[in-house]
Design a protein around this motif. Structure first.
Motif, PDB file in Angstrom:
ATOM      1  N   GLY A   1       0.805  -1.216   0.000  1.00 51.59           N
ATOM      2  CA  GLY A   1       0.000   0.000   0.000  1.00 51.59           C
ATOM      3  C   GLY A   1       0.834   1.260   0.000  1.00 51.59           C
ATOM      4  N   THR A   2       1.982   1.192   0.690  1.00 51.28           N
ATOM      5  CA  THR A   2       2.898   2.338   0.704  1.00 51.28           C
ATOM      6  C   THR A   2       3.500   2.562  -0.678  1.00 51.28           C
ATOM      7  OG1 THR A   2       3.435   1.896   3.030  1.00 51.28           O
ATOM      8  CG2 THR A   2       4.948   3.305   1.798  1.00 51.28           C
ATOM      9  N   ILE A   3       3.894   1.481  -1.329  1.00 53.88           N
ATOM     10  CA  ILE A   3       4.427   1.588  -2.691  1.00 53.88           C
ATOM     11  C   ILE A   3       3.389   2.227  -3.605  1.00 53.88           C
ATOM     12  CG2 ILE A   3       5.080   0.223  -4.721  1.00 53.88           C
ATOM     13  CD1 ILE A   3       6.417  -1.768  -2.774  1.00 53.88           C
ATOM     14  N   LYS A   4       2.148   1.771  -3.498  1.00 55.82           N
ATOM     15  CA  LYS A   4       1.077   2.309  -4.335  1.00 55.82           C
ATOM     16  C   LYS A   4       0.851   3.799  -4.073  1.00 55.82           C
ATOM     17  CE  LYS A   4      -0.864  -1.508  -6.274  1.00 55.82           C
ATOM     18  NZ  LYS A   4      -1.324  -1.665  -7.661  1.00 55.82           N
ATOM     19  N   ASN A   5       0.996   4.194  -2.828  1.00 57.63           N
ATOM     20  CA  ASN A   5       0.720   5.566  -2.437  1.00 57.63           C
ATOM     21  C   ASN A   5       1.803   6.534  -2.877  1.00 57.63           C
ATOM     22  OD1 ASN A   5      -0.381   7.845  -1.077  1.00 57.63           O
ATOM     23  ND2 ASN A   5       0.798   7.361   0.750  1.00 57.63           N
ATOM     24  N   VAL A   6       3.071   6.087  -2.798  1.00 54.26           N
ATOM     25  CA  VAL A   6       4.191   7.014  -2.972  1.00 54.26           C
ATOM     26  C   VAL A   6       4.816   6.945  -4.364  1.00 54.26           C
ATOM     27  CG1 VAL A   6       6.469   7.687  -2.105  1.00 54.26           C
ATOM     28  CG2 VAL A   6       4.694   6.938  -0.502  1.00 54.26           C
TER      29      VAL A   6
END
Length: 527
Positions: free
Chosen positions: A442-447
């Motif tokens: 989810g962090t990868i997707k967000n940033v």
């Protein structure tokens, strides 16, 4: 409808993607984003990376003990540089040392580690040496840390000082934002990852394991070998959830010497050459099996990549391969031959030694073969393979044979002897159905952003063909992820070779990724 048609992915459950994950603390997130996106910040962090590149912290295969070999002293300069560059960080963390130069920075959370396991981020201070003969081939001197307005050049820019600066920078940003973690955050910097990690990587692991115990760490982040790549005309964030094993096989051949005017039909160099030919003529076969994280990647590619860009034959073989059909698994490996060393054990004859004088029959000859073990195999299987190839050669020449688990007395004559060096089994495969992997995804997707015009950056498991210091941490957690949040090109941005570099526009965004990951992992702590 095929199992790997895009429309069927919801029903199949293959390569499910999580949604963007934003931290609950919007104020802290906004502070970090706003800071990272300023021109002043860009220049500041570029200068920090340039400065640490200027410290030539090379690690050598022949280094002596720490405290005895003066070449280790360069790591005192690295520690001093970090303390001077990041005073706010060192005022807020506890600094522990493992074997002098292993640095462990702990930012204590408000919740006990027994209730909220710490997050651990690894990096290494050392770099591979630059050969003096190759200095002329560098566009800019390797230890200048030169920034040309687009690229930061120098040894360690990618491997691994860019990563190190990024993760300590993320702590600096979070501390300055006023954030107070519930989950402890640990940064650990090794001093000898490039030469196996025994002097710092293992002592760091021992220190943390003694403190937190088995499975005492929430997740581990370390450098990755791929990062964000475009494959099959689709952007992927490739998170390595396993590493290949490692083995150096030593082979010694000994016989009687004599004058070169009356040579035997085959001396030790000829016999050793016969062994090398046998090794290279019998490479390990490849197979794409579900045990390998690369299988998950191929499934993701089959679903998300444009149909015209993913090999039709591979798409057809995947369903049978997933059910254990050996023929389909082997055919997949041949279809994807350009990726073969992700699917099979590699072997490379790296060193050969024999003979000291042209008119003397040599009495000994030896070689070292480097192998990177496929995830499906083991050290015992590799050793048995080598013994099966070499025993007939020993018998043919009337030589005694000693396998891997013999004493291998080098003084004995007329013998072939095998031994293992730096043996490491393939790493356990970290699960992808856990909270920690969902948070990372989810962090990868967000940033992070896709390369090109894709609507979505697909997060996928992947395999690390090399080894990192994570090999010492298997007991500390099952959640070990190796991922560099930028696009690595040209052989990992030319790591380990001339003109190593990192693109500034990607590097300056890395701290945002790591800071967001820390925030998201903190949000998972029970109130």
């Amino acid at each position: 409808m095929s199992l790997y048609d895009l429309e069927s992915r919801e029903q199949s459950g293959i390569c499910q993607q999580v949604s963007n994950l934003s931290p609950r603390n919007r104020e802290v997130e906004a502070y970090i984003r706003d800071t990272v996106n300023t021109r002043e910040y860009h220049q500041e962090i570029i200068n920090k990376l340039s400065g640490i590149i200027q410290i030539p912290s090379e690690s050598y295969d022949d280094l002596g003990r720490i405290g005895e070999d003066e070449r280790w002293n360069v790591f005192f300069q690295i520690e001093d540089y970090l303390k001077t560059t990041y005073p706010t960080v060192f005022q807020n963390v506890r600094l522990d040392h493992a074997n002098t130069h292993g640095l462990i920075l702990t930012w204590e959370g408000s919740v006990s580690p027994s209730k909220a396991k710490p997050i651990l981020m690894l990096a290494h201070q050392d770099v591979v040496p630059v050969l003096s003969d190759n200095l002329k081939d560098w566009t800019h001197p390797p230890y200048d840390g030169y920034y040309d307005g687009e690229i930061i050049w120098g040894r360690g820019a990618t491997d691994d000082k860019g990563y190190l600066i990024s993760i300590i920078e993320s702590l600096d940003l979070l501390i300055k934002s006023g954030f107070k973690p519930k989950r402890s955050v640990i940064l650990a910097f090794g001093c000898d990852e490039e030469i196996s990690g025994e002097n710092c990587g293992r002592p760091i692991s021992n220190f943390l394991h003694q403190k937190y115990g088995d499975n005492g760490i929430y997740l581990i982040m370390d450098e990755g070998s791929t990062g964000i790549q475009r494959e099959f005309n689709q952007s992927f964030a490739m998170v390595s959830v396993a590493e290949k094993g490692y083995l150096d096989v030593g082979i010694n051949v000994s016989s009687t010497g004599g004058h070169a005017s009356t040579p035997p039909d085959h001396n030790v160099i000829g016999i050793l050459s016969e062994i090398v030919v046998a090794i290279e003529s019998n490479p390990f076969s490849g197979a794409v099996t579900p045990k390998n994280p690369m299988f998950n990647f191929l499934e993701c590619a089959a679903i998300h990549a444009p149909v015209s860009n993913f090999p039709t034959q591979a798409r057809e073989k995947l369903p049978m391969a997933s059910q254990g059909d050996i023929s389909s698994q082997q055919q997949l490996s041949r279809i994807l031959d350009d990726m073969r060393y992700y699917f099979r054990t590699s072997q490379s004859v790296g060193k050969v030694k024999g003979g000291v004088k042209i008119n003397a029959i040599p009495e000994t000859a030896s070689t070292l073969v480097n192998l990177r073990l496929a995830v499906e195999t083991s050290i015992a299987e590799i050793e048995a393979h080598f013994e099966s190839l070499i025993i007939p050669i020993a018998q043919k020449h009337g030589l005694a044979f000693e396998g891997f688990h013999s004493l291998c007395d080098s003084s004995a004559k007329r013998k072939i002897c095998l031994f293992s060096v730096d043996a490491l089994e393939p790493a356990p495969v970290s699960p992808i159905d856990t909270e920690s992997f969902r948070i990372l995804s989810g962090t990868i997707k967000n940033v992070l952003k896709p390369l090109g015009t894709d609507d979505e950056l697909i997060v996928t498991p992947y395999l690390m063909p090399a080894n990192t210091d994570t090999k010492f941490f298997w007991a500390s957690t099952g959640n070990i992820y190796r991922f560099t949040p930028l696009n690595l090109v040209h052989s990992l941005n030319r790591a380990h070779t001339t003109d190593e570099f990192i693109r500034a526009d990607e590097f300056v965004q890395e701290p945002l990724f790591f800071a967001t990951l820390i925030l998201n992992a903190d949000d998972a702590v029970e109130p």
